[in-house]
Design a protein around this motif. Structure first.
Motif, short mmCIF file in Angstrom:
data_model
loop_
_atom_site.label_atom_id
_atom_site.label_comp_id
_atom_site.label_asym_id
_atom_site.label_seq_id
_atom_site.Cartn_x
_atom_site.Cartn_y
_atom_site.Cartn_z
N GLU A 82 0.83 -1.20 0.00
CA GLU A 82 0.00 0.00 0.00
C GLU A 82 0.86 1.25 0.00
O GLU A 82 1.99 1.25 0.50
CB GLU A 82 -0.92 0.00 1.22
N LEU A 83 0.28 2.30 -0.53
CA LEU A 83 0.99 3.57 -0.65
C LEU A 83 1.51 4.06 0.71
O LEU A 83 2.60 4.63 0.81
CB LEU A 83 0.03 4.61 -1.26
N LYS A 84 0.75 3.80 1.77
CA LYS A 84 1.14 4.29 3.09
C LYS A 84 2.41 3.60 3.61
O LYS A 84 3.05 4.09 4.54
CB LYS A 84 0.00 4.12 4.11
N ASP A 85 2.77 2.47 3.01
CA ASP A 85 3.97 1.76 3.45
C ASP A 85 5.23 2.20 2.70
O ASP A 85 6.32 1.66 2.92
CB ASP A 85 3.78 0.25 3.28
N ILE A 86 5.07 3.15 1.77
CA ILE A 86 6.22 3.64 0.99
C ILE A 86 6.97 4.70 1.80
O ILE A 86 6.37 5.61 2.37
CB ILE A 86 5.74 4.23 -0.36
N ASP A 87 8.30 4.55 1.84
CA ASP A 87 9.12 5.45 2.65
C ASP A 87 9.79 6.57 1.85
O ASP A 87 10.21 7.57 2.42
CB ASP A 87 10.22 4.65 3.36
N ALA A 88 9.95 6.36 0.56
CA ALA A 88 10.57 7.41 -0.26
C ALA A 88 10.24 7.18 -1.73
O ALA A 88 9.92 6.06 -2.14
CB ALA A 88 12.09 7.43 -0.07
N LEU A 89 10.31 8.27 -2.48
CA LEU A 89 9.96 8.23 -3.90
C LEU A 89 11.12 8.79 -4.72
O LEU A 89 11.60 9.89 -4.45
CB LEU A 89 8.69 9.09 -4.11
N TYR A 90 11.59 8.01 -5.69
CA TYR A 90 12.65 8.45 -6.59
C TYR A 90 12.06 8.58 -7.99
O TYR A 90 11.51 7.61 -8.52
CB TYR A 90 13.80 7.43 -6.62
N VAL A 91 12.14 9.77 -8.56
CA VAL A 91 11.57 9.97 -9.89
C VAL A 91 12.68 10.30 -10.88
O VAL A 91 13.38 11.31 -10.75
CB VAL A 91 10.52 11.10 -9.90
N ALA A 92 12.83 9.42 -11.86
CA ALA A 92 13.83 9.64 -12.91
C ALA A 92 13.17 10.33 -14.09
O ALA A 92 12.15 9.86 -14.60
CB ALA A 92 14.41 8.30 -13.36
N ASN A 93 13.72 11.45 -14.46
CA ASN A 93 13.21 12.19 -15.61
C ASN A 93 14.33 13.07 -16.13
O ASN A 93 15.02 13.71 -15.36
CB ASN A 93 12.00 13.04 -15.20
N MET A 94 14.51 13.08 -17.45
CA MET A 94 15.62 13.87 -17.96
C MET A 94 15.25 15.32 -18.26
O MET A 94 15.95 16.23 -17.87
CB MET A 94 16.19 13.25 -19.24
N ALA A 95 14.17 15.53 -19.00
CA ALA A 95 14.05 16.84 -19.63
C ALA A 95 12.66 17.45 -19.57
O ALA A 95 12.27 18.22 -20.45
CB ALA A 95 14.51 16.73 -21.08
N ALA A 96 11.90 17.15 -18.51
CA ALA A 96 10.54 17.72 -18.44
C ALA A 96 10.57 19.24 -18.46
O ALA A 96 9.64 19.88 -18.95
CB ALA A 96 9.81 17.21 -17.20
N SER A 97 11.65 19.84 -17.92
CA SER A 97 11.69 21.30 -17.92
C SER A 97 11.70 21.84 -19.34
O SER A 97 11.09 22.87 -19.62
CB SER A 97 12.89 21.81 -17.13
N ARG A 98 12.35 21.13 -20.24
CA ARG A 98 12.40 21.61 -21.62
C ARG A 98 11.27 21.03 -22.47
O ARG A 98 10.84 21.65 -23.43
CB ARG A 98 13.75 21.26 -22.26
#
Lengths: 130, 379
Positions: free
Chosen positions: B38-54
Motif C-alpha cells: 500500500e501507498l502508506k507503506d512507501i518510505d521514499a519516492l525516486y523519480v527519474a526524468n531527464m528533460a521535463a523542464s524543456r
C-alpha cells in the motif's frame, strides 16, 4: 446534462488544432547572452592561426536541433590537433563523399546559428579540407 | 538485501492523450498493485526524468508526483540523461541498504511528443557538452554515428551487422504489447531507411517516446527477485575527450565492478537488457560489458546468440529501439523487464529456459554515465 465530445470527435479536434498551429515549442528561449559569448572569447573565438587538424570521424546531420534549420544537413566531425587534442566542430566546403580518416583541415571563422529572431548571432570555427 | 517487490510499465509510444503525471501515476499504481504493497507503506519516492523542464515546462518532478499521489515522503528527482532510470534504481537500492527505508517507489517517466522534432533534438543535446559539442550542432545520432564510423574503420564492423541489432530487437519487441513498435523489420528495411546521421539511418535509432515504468523495492522478501549488485561509473561528458571513441569506458568500469561485487562471471548471466539507443550502441555494449572481445561485437550479433532462441537473450522487451525510449523511464523499464523474466511472468515473450541471473545496462549521453545492475532469482 454535459455533452462530452466522443473519442472520434476529440481526435478530429486535435487533428485540426495541430494543423492550425505551427508545431513549434511554446517559448523562444535564447540559449545565450552577450555576456556568455564575451566570457568564452578566449577559448571559443580566438582563431588559432596556422593550426591544422586531422579528421578522426564524421557524420552528416540530417535532423538538426532548433536553430540549425537553415543549415541542415550539415557535417560534424571529431578533429585532432598535432599535439593529440581532440575537439568537435563542423566541417564545411568539403565534398562529403570524399572525406576520409586523416584528412587535414584548416579553420575559418563562420556563423553557426542565430539564437531566434532577436537573439545573439553565434560565430565559431568551421573547418575546411585542404 | 533489496527485492524487486513489484513492477509496472505503461504502453510506450506517441501517446497524444496522455501527459507526464497521468503516465507516472499509472505506472506507480500498477507497480504497487503488482507488489501488493500500500501507498502508506512507501518510505521514499525516486523519480527519474531527464528533460521535463524543456519538454513540458515542468521542474520539481519529485513534488509533482508526490502531490499527485497525496503522500508526504522524501521525493527525489534524479537526472542523469538517458541513465536517469538506472541511477534512480541504484539510489533507491542504496537507500534500502543504508537502513533508512523499507519500501521505495522508483518511477521513470518521460513525455517527449508534445514538442517538435528539432525541439526534442535540442533538449536531448543537453546530455552532451553544451559548450563543446551541442554548440557546434553535434546531435546524439551524429555522436553515435561518429563512434560507428570509427568502429567500422578499426574493426571492420559492417553496416549489416549494425542493422541486425535493430532487426533482433524488433523480433523481441513484436511480442511485447507495451512496445512502441510491436512488429518485426528486415535488414533491407533498416539499410533502406532514410538517413538520420550517416552512417545511421532512421531504423538504427531509438524513437522519441512517451511512457513510464515503476518498480517497488523492498527490504523484506516480497518476491523472489533481488538486486545482487549495483555499480556506476563516469567518463568525460564529451566524446572527443576520450582516447578511444570505440569504447564506452564507463560501461567497462561499471560492469567490472558489478561482476566483482556479485562474485559472478559473464557466462553466469542468462538474460540482458542493455542500452541500444542506437544500433552501434548495442555492439559497443556487447564488447564493453564483456560478452564479446573488443571489435567482435558484430560477430556476436551475427551468431544469433543474443536473439530469439539464443543462449544469451538480449533486450527481450524490444530494447530502446523497438520498445521505445522515454528517456527517464528506460532504466527502470529494464529492471522491470528483468524482474518479469526472472519471475516467469513475462507472458508471450517469456524466455523458456531456466533463468537465474539478469543484467541491466543503462547509459547516459555518449557514455558520460553508465549503470549496471545484476539481478538474481532466489529460491
Amino acid at each position: 446534462m454535459v455533452l462530452l465530445p466522443s473519442q472520434e470527435r476529440r481526435k478530429k479536434l486535435l487533428f485540426n488544432l495541430l494543423k492550425a498551429q505551427s508545431f513549434k515549442p511554446k517559448t523562444n528561449m535564447h540559449k545565450s547572452s552577450p555576456s556568455k559569448i564575451w566570457r568564452k572569447f578566449d577559448t571559443r573565438y580566438s582563431i588559432i592561426s596556422n593550426q591544422k587538424a586531422k579528421l578522426i570521424s564524421w557524420s552528416k546531420v540530417e535532423s538538426g536541433p532548433d536553430g540549425f534549420d537553415l543549415y541542415t544537413p550539415y557535417t560534424v566531425g571529431i578533429l585532432e590537433f598535432e599535439d593529440g587534442t581532440r575537439f568537435t566542430a563542423q566541417v564545411t566546403d568539403s565534398d562529403y563523399d570524399t572525406l576520409k580518416y586523416g584528412d587535414v583541415f584548416v579553420p575559418f571563422f563562420k556563423k553557426y546559428y542565430e539564437d531566434g529572431s532577436d537573439g545573439v548571432i553565434h560565430y565559431g570555427l568551421k573547418w575546411r579540407k585542404i | 538485501m533489496t527485492y524487486i517487490a513489484g513492477s509496472y510499465t505503461t504502453k510506450f509510444g506517441e501517446l497524444w492523450e496522455r501527459d507526464l503525471r497521468s503516465l507516472g501515476i499509472e505506472a506507480i499504481e500498477g507497480a504497487l498493485k503488482d507488489a501488493n504493497i500500500e501507498l502508506k507503506d512507501i518510505d521514499a519516492l525516486y523519480v527519474a526524468n531527464m528533460a521535463a523542464s524543456r519538454l513540458s515546462g515542468q521542474d520539481h518532478i519529485g513534488s509533482l508526483i508526490a502531490s499527485e499521489l497525496g503522500i508526504d515522503v522524501p521525493a527525489y528527482h534524479i537526472e542523469s540523461a538517458c541513465a536517469s532510470g538506472g541511477v534512480a534504481v541504484r539510489l533507491g537500492h542504496l537507500d534500502i541498504l543504508s537502513g533508512e527505508s523499507k519500501n521505495i517507489l522508483v518511477l521513470g517517466v518521460e513525455k517527449m511528443t508534445d514538442i517538435s522534432n528539432s525541439g526534442v533534438t535540442a533538449a536531448l543535446s543537453g546530455a552532451s557538452d553544451e559548450e563543446w559539442e551541442a554548440f557546434y550542432g553535434a546531435t546524439f545520432p551524429s555522436l553515435y554515428a561518429m563512434i560507428a564510423r570509427e568502429h567500422m574503420r578499426k574493426f571492420g564492423t559492417t553496416r549489416e551487422q549494425l542493422a541486425l541489432c535493430s532487426v533482433k530487437n524488433h523480433a523481441f519487441g513484436s511480442k511485447n504489447p507495451h512496445a512502441q513498435f510491436p512488429f518485426e523489420i528486415t535488414t533491407e528495411q533498416v539499410l533502406d531507411a532514410s538517413p538520420v546521421a550517416d552512417p545511421l539511418g532512421l531504423l538504427d535509432c531509438s524513437p522519441i517516446s512517451d511512457g513510464a515504468s515503476a518498480i517497488v523495492l523492498s527490504k523484506e522478501k516480497k518476491s523472489d527477485v533481488k538486486i545482487i549488485s549495483s555499480a556506476q561509473a563516469q567518463d568525460t561528458i564529451s566524446l572527443h575527450k576520450r582516447n578511444d571513441i570505440t569504447e564506452l569506458t564507463a560501461t567497462v568500469k561499471a560492469a567490472n565492478k558489478a561482476f566483482h561485487s556479485a562474485g559472478l562471471n559473464r557466462n553466469n548471466i542468462d538474460i540482458v537488457e542493455l542500452h541500444d539507443c542506437f544500433s552501434i550502441a548495442e555492439i559497443l555494449a556487447y564488447e564493453d560489458l564483456g560478452f564479446a572481445k573488443k571489435g567482435e561485437g558484430g560477430k556476436l550479433i551475427e551468431s544469433g546468440k543474443t536473439g530469439p532462441g539464443g543462449s544469451l537473450p538480449v533486450n527481450t522487451s524490444g530494447g530502446l529501439k523497438a520498445c521505445g525510449h522515454p528517456v527517464g523511464a528506460t532504466g527502470v523499464k529494464q529492471i522491470a523487464e528483468l524482474a518479469s523474466q526472472l519471475s516467469g511472468s513475462a507472458g508471450a515473450r517469456q524466455i523458456s529456459k531456466n533463468l537465474k541471473y539478469g543484467l541491466a545496462h543503462n547509459v547516459g549521453g555518449s557514455g558520460g554515465t553508465a549503470v549496471v545492475h545484476i539481478l538474481a532469482k532466489v529460491g
